[in-house]
Design an enzyme around this catalytic site. Structure first.
Site, PDB file in Angstrom:
ATOM      1  N   GLY A   1      -5.339   1.300  -1.883  1.00 48.07           N
ATOM      2  CA  GLY A   1      -4.820   1.380  -0.523  1.00 48.07           C
ATOM      3  C   GLY A   1      -5.392   0.293   0.356  1.00 48.07           C
ATOM      4  CG  ASP A   2      -5.413  -3.368   2.980  1.00 46.13           C
ATOM      5  OD1 ASP A   2      -6.576  -3.663   2.651  1.00 46.13           O
ATOM      6  OD2 ASP A   2      -4.841  -3.864   3.960  1.00 46.13           O
ATOM      7  CB  THR A   3      -6.236   1.036   6.561  1.00 43.73           C
ATOM      8  OG1 THR A   3      -6.066   2.130   5.649  1.00 43.73           O
ATOM      9  CG2 THR A   3      -5.901   1.505   7.966  1.00 43.73           C
TER      10      THR A   3
END
Length: 207
Positions: free
Chosen positions: A85-87
């Site tokens: 994931g990446d935010t």
């Protein structure tokens, strides 16, 4: 001719499908805690070391998706699914940095004070055969107008360190946020609704 029996011989247990293995491509304790809320415990943790520099004219949505895909590919395994994931915190088309020093954190908070911004949380699930499933969560967040004293106090607490946009919603910054529309867990770092759907689509047993 005698009929052919299709029943398994007595004493033979039915064959079981092999258990699905999962690697979480993140060293973030926040993502490990979040995924545990789904009743899922990764079989391994493998942080993905990739270049996180945006390409020229890359918009925040595309950047978040690309980072999640590249992290999943970097942690690829032949015998396991990989969840990455990446935010990204975005103000308009601007991608805010991860705050590595007080000056960066303060600049981010000055920019976000009293205005809405978007938090884009992308996830990618890589199958052992190399295929990818992806989801994106988009949340709108608005800080109250922040006084100099409030920013100073938040900076002094150190929660900004390493956080995209210079804040962590799961900490004291939540008391400064006037309004949120979307996924709280996505702002923390792993959107649980999208993650649950992605894992279930791949065959993981989730209640």
């Amino acid at each position: 001719m005698a009929p052919v029996s299709t029943e398994a011989p007595a004493g033979d247990a039915p064959a079981r499908a092999p258990a699905l293995r999962l690697i979480l491509a993140s060293a973030s304790p926040r993502r490990r805690e979040l995924i545990s809320r789904l009743g899922v415990t990764p079989d391994a943790i493998k942080a993905a070391d990739i270049d996180e520099t945006p390409v020229p004219r890359e918009v925040p949505r595309d950047y978040a998706r690309r980072m999640a895909r590249e992290k999943a590919q970097a942690a690829a395994a032949a015998d396991a699914f990989v969840l990455a994931g990446d935010t990204v915190v975005a103000c308009g088309r601007r991608i805010l940095p991860k705050a590595e020093d007080e000056a960066t954190a303060r600049a981010c908070l000055d920019l976000l004070s009293g205005r809405r911004h978007r938090v884009l949380s992308a996830i990618a699930l890589r199958a052992p055969d190399g295929s990818l499933r992806e989801r994106l969560s988009e949340t709108v967040v608005r800080f109250k107008p922040l006084s100099r004293e409030e920013i100073d106090a938040y900076i002094a607490g150190g929660e900004w360190d390493g956080k995209a946009g210079g804040y962590a919603i799961q900490g004291s910054a939540e008391g400064l946020i006037a309004w949120i529309s979307g996924s709280h867990s996505g702002v923390v770092g792993l959107p649980l609704f999208e993650t649950r759907a992605l894992l279930k689509s791949a065959g993981f047993a989730i209640g």
